[in-house]
Structures are given as structure tokens and as C-alpha cells.
Design a protein around this motif. Structure first.
Motif, short mmCIF file in Angstrom:
data_model
loop_
_atom_site.label_atom_id
_atom_site.label_comp_id
_atom_site.label_asym_id
_atom_site.label_seq_id
_atom_site.Cartn_x
_atom_site.Cartn_y
_atom_site.Cartn_z
N CYS A 16 81.24 139.02 74.43
CA CYS A 16 80.63 139.66 75.25
C CYS A 16 79.32 140.21 74.72
O CYS A 16 79.39 140.66 73.82
CB CYS A 16 81.47 141.11 75.76
SG CYS A 16 80.79 142.06 77.29
N SER A 17 78.14 139.66 75.51
CA SER A 17 76.78 140.06 75.17
C SER A 17 76.25 140.68 76.34
O SER A 17 76.35 140.62 77.51
CB SER A 17 76.00 138.91 74.86
OG SER A 17 76.01 137.84 76.25
N GLY A 18 75.39 141.73 75.82
CA GLY A 18 74.37 142.50 77.02
C GLY A 18 73.67 143.73 76.28
O GLY A 18 74.15 143.88 74.92
N PRO A 19 72.81 144.51 76.94
CA PRO A 19 71.96 145.22 76.02
C PRO A 19 72.88 146.57 75.86
O PRO A 19 73.87 146.82 76.17
CB PRO A 19 71.01 145.48 77.52
CG PRO A 19 71.75 145.41 78.78
CD PRO A 19 72.59 144.07 78.43
N VAL A 20 72.01 147.27 74.88
CA VAL A 20 72.55 148.47 74.36
C VAL A 20 72.87 149.29 75.68
O VAL A 20 72.24 149.77 76.75
CB VAL A 20 71.57 149.19 73.72
CG1 VAL A 20 72.03 150.57 73.35
CG2 VAL A 20 71.21 148.35 72.30
N SER B 1 78.78 137.35 80.02
CA SER B 1 77.26 138.09 79.49
C SER B 1 77.18 139.32 80.61
O SER B 1 77.67 139.23 81.98
CB SER B 1 76.14 137.10 80.19
OG SER B 1 74.85 137.70 79.95
N MET B 2 76.60 140.07 80.17
CA MET B 2 76.29 141.49 80.86
C MET B 2 74.61 141.74 80.68
O MET B 2 74.27 143.12 80.86
CB MET B 2 76.97 142.82 80.28
CG MET B 2 78.61 142.67 80.51
SD MET B 2 79.46 144.05 79.49
CE MET B 2 79.38 145.27 80.77
N ASP B 3 74.01 140.81 80.78
CA ASP B 3 72.50 140.80 80.56
C ASP B 3 71.86 141.45 81.75
O ASP B 3 70.66 141.74 81.69
CB ASP B 3 72.02 139.32 80.16
CG ASP B 3 72.12 138.30 81.36
OD1 ASP B 3 73.07 138.52 82.30
OD2 ASP B 3 71.06 137.58 81.36
N LYS B 4 72.30 141.66 82.95
CA LYS B 4 71.83 142.28 84.03
C LYS B 4 72.38 143.52 84.21
O LYS B 4 71.87 144.50 85.26
CB LYS B 4 72.10 141.37 85.22
CG LYS B 4 71.89 140.03 85.39
CD LYS B 4 70.47 139.82 85.07
CE LYS B 4 70.27 138.27 85.18
NZ LYS B 4 68.88 138.06 84.90
N CYS B 5 72.91 144.17 83.21
CA CYS B 5 73.73 145.40 83.45
C CYS B 5 72.44 146.48 82.65
O CYS B 5 71.95 146.01 81.56
CB CYS B 5 74.84 145.73 82.66
SG CYS B 5 76.25 144.48 83.47
N GLY B 6 72.57 147.38 83.15
CA GLY B 6 71.80 148.70 82.55
C GLY B 6 72.54 149.59 81.80
O GLY B 6 73.75 149.60 81.66
N VAL C 26 74.49 152.70 81.16
CA VAL C 26 74.89 153.87 81.87
C VAL C 26 75.62 154.94 81.12
O VAL C 26 76.41 155.73 81.59
CB VAL C 26 75.96 153.00 82.76
CG1 VAL C 26 75.50 152.04 83.71
CG2 VAL C 26 77.19 152.28 81.80
N ARG C 27 75.07 155.01 79.85
CA ARG C 27 75.63 156.01 79.25
C ARG C 27 74.90 157.65 79.40
O ARG C 27 73.80 157.58 80.13
CB ARG C 27 74.92 156.01 77.69
CG ARG C 27 75.78 154.79 76.88
CD ARG C 27 75.16 154.42 75.45
NE ARG C 27 73.59 154.24 75.51
CZ ARG C 27 73.05 154.04 74.53
NH1 ARG C 27 73.31 153.92 73.41
NH2 ARG C 27 71.57 153.76 74.64
N PRO C 28 75.78 158.55 79.59
CA PRO C 28 75.45 159.78 80.01
C PRO C 28 73.95 160.22 79.28
O PRO C 28 74.14 160.04 78.01
CB PRO C 28 76.22 160.66 80.03
CG PRO C 28 77.30 160.03 78.96
CD PRO C 28 76.98 158.67 79.15
N CYS D 108 75.39 149.09 78.19
CA CYS D 108 75.92 148.64 79.36
C CYS D 108 77.21 148.75 79.43
O CYS D 108 77.86 148.48 80.34
CB CYS D 108 75.62 147.21 79.46
SG CYS D 108 76.37 145.87 78.05
N GLY D 109 78.12 149.24 78.35
CA GLY D 109 79.52 149.09 78.52
C GLY D 109 80.23 148.37 77.48
O GLY D 109 81.50 148.29 77.74
#
Length: 199
Positions: free
Chosen positions: A55-59, A186-191, A193-195, A61-62
Motif C-alpha cells: 500500500c502506497s500513499g502520502p503521509v 495506491s492511495m496517491d489521491k488521498c489527503g 486526514v490526521r486530526p 492518508c491512513g
């Protein structure tokens, strides 16, 4: 404690899949990707999917949330699974010589490689400094051994495909491109969501 034995250093149980909410993503593409990632992790946990999951994605994103939720499910259902971060792996590799009770680097790699239950490796590409390649050479060996054995393994990274290839090397990256063995999400389009602290 039970959870520390499975890699939760705090000793506390992580949140489950029910606490992961794709709806928190602000964009439609992010919501879809988060929902797809959630389904992929649930399938991997069930043992019905491919043995490896990347699973890949930006910091933020979950990814880590899903990794720990997967561990939560497996520990409660079957008392199996081990969660580690890349930084933990690096520390355990390098502490030999400073701690007389520590495993040698090769012993530690073999201990993880021989784990027939699921191994979850988080934060690949972040969290440690390895200019000499000392840690990476052992990480490559770990992945090679688990690849040959087809033992269930989940990997999370904030690196893109090209960055991951550069970080791991062509040979190891090719293992992660094996579509028979590995499911890539891929979660590359995810933002993020951390509080935000203070909200």
C-alpha cells in the motif's frame, strides 16, 4: 502484554477496520481509493487474497491505520501477526554489539523471515538513516526469504513506484511487481486526514 508481543510497542490495542472512514477524505477520488484500500486489507486478512499486499500513499492518508487495523483483526481472530516499522527494523539490526542480549542481525532477519504468520512492515522509505546500505542489505534478504516462502506480508510506504524502486533496488522491486504474489494498492489521491492538534 499481548499487543506488545505482536509489535504494538505501547502495549495497547490498535483501532479496528470499523474506525477507518473513507468518508473523511475530502475528494471523491480519495474516498474511492480509501474504500478500495480498506477492502484490499480486509481481503488480505481473510487469507483469500494474494499473500503479499503493498500500500502506497502520502503521509497521513491512513496507511498505518489500515496496517494496524489488519493486525487488530488477525490478533483477535487467530492470535497471529507481527507489526514492525522500518525504523524498528533498522534499530534492531544496529543494536547488536551495544546490547549483549540482542539478536545478531542475521538472527533477527531469520526470525522475521521464518515467521509463518503475517508480517506487517510499515513506513518503508522513512524513519531511519542508512547511508552505508547496512540495513537495506538485510531488509532485501528478509523480503527475498519471505518471497520464496510465500509467507503473508504487508508493506506500507509513502514512496511512489519510481522512488520505491530506487530505494529497494530493481531486484527487490521486481518482487513487489509480481502480480501472482502481490496486490498493489495506491492511495496517491488521498489527503492527510490526521486530526490537527488543538482542534
Amino acid at each position: 502484554s499481548r499487543w506488545r508481543r505482536h509489535g504494538m510497542l505501547s502495549g495497547e490495542a490498535p483501532g479496528g477496520f470499523d474506525t477507518f472512514r473513507p468518508a473523511l477524505q475530502s475528494k471523491l477520488e480519495g474516498k474511492k481509493q480509501a474504500a478500495t484500500a480498506l477492502a484490499a486489507f480486509a481481503l488480505w486478512v481473510s487469507g483469500k487474497g494474494r499473500p503479499w499486499l503493498v500500500c502506497s500513499g502520502p503521509v497521513g492518508c491512513g496507511k498505518s491505520h489500515l496496517m494496524k487495523a489488519a493486525l487488530h483483526s488477525m490478533v483477535l481472530d487467530r492470535d497471529t501477526g507481527l507489526y514492525i516499522t522500518a525504523a524498528t527494523f533498522d534499530r534492531r539490526i544496529k543494536e547488536f554489539g551495544r546490547d549483549p542480549e540482542a539478536f545478531s542481525p542475521d538472527e533477527y532477519v531469520e526470525k522475521l523471515a521464518d515467521l509463518t504468520g503475517p508480517l506487517l512492515i510499515d513506513d518503508i522509505g522513512a524513519g531511519y538513516y542508512d547511508k552505508s546500505g547496512y540495513t537495506m542489505s538485510r531488509f532485501e534478504r528478509l523480503l527475498d526469504m519471505r518471497y520464496e516462502a510465500r509467507f503473508p506480508t504487508a508493506i506500507a510506504t509513502n514512496l511512489s513506484g519510481a522512488q520505491l524502486r530506487e530505494h529497494l533496488g530493481v531486484r527487490v522491486f521486481s518482487r513487489l511487481s509480481d502480480t501472482v504474489l502481490c496486490e498493489v494498492v495506491s492511495m496517491d489521491k488521498c489527503g492527510d486526514v490526521r486530526p490537527v492538534r488543538g482542534e
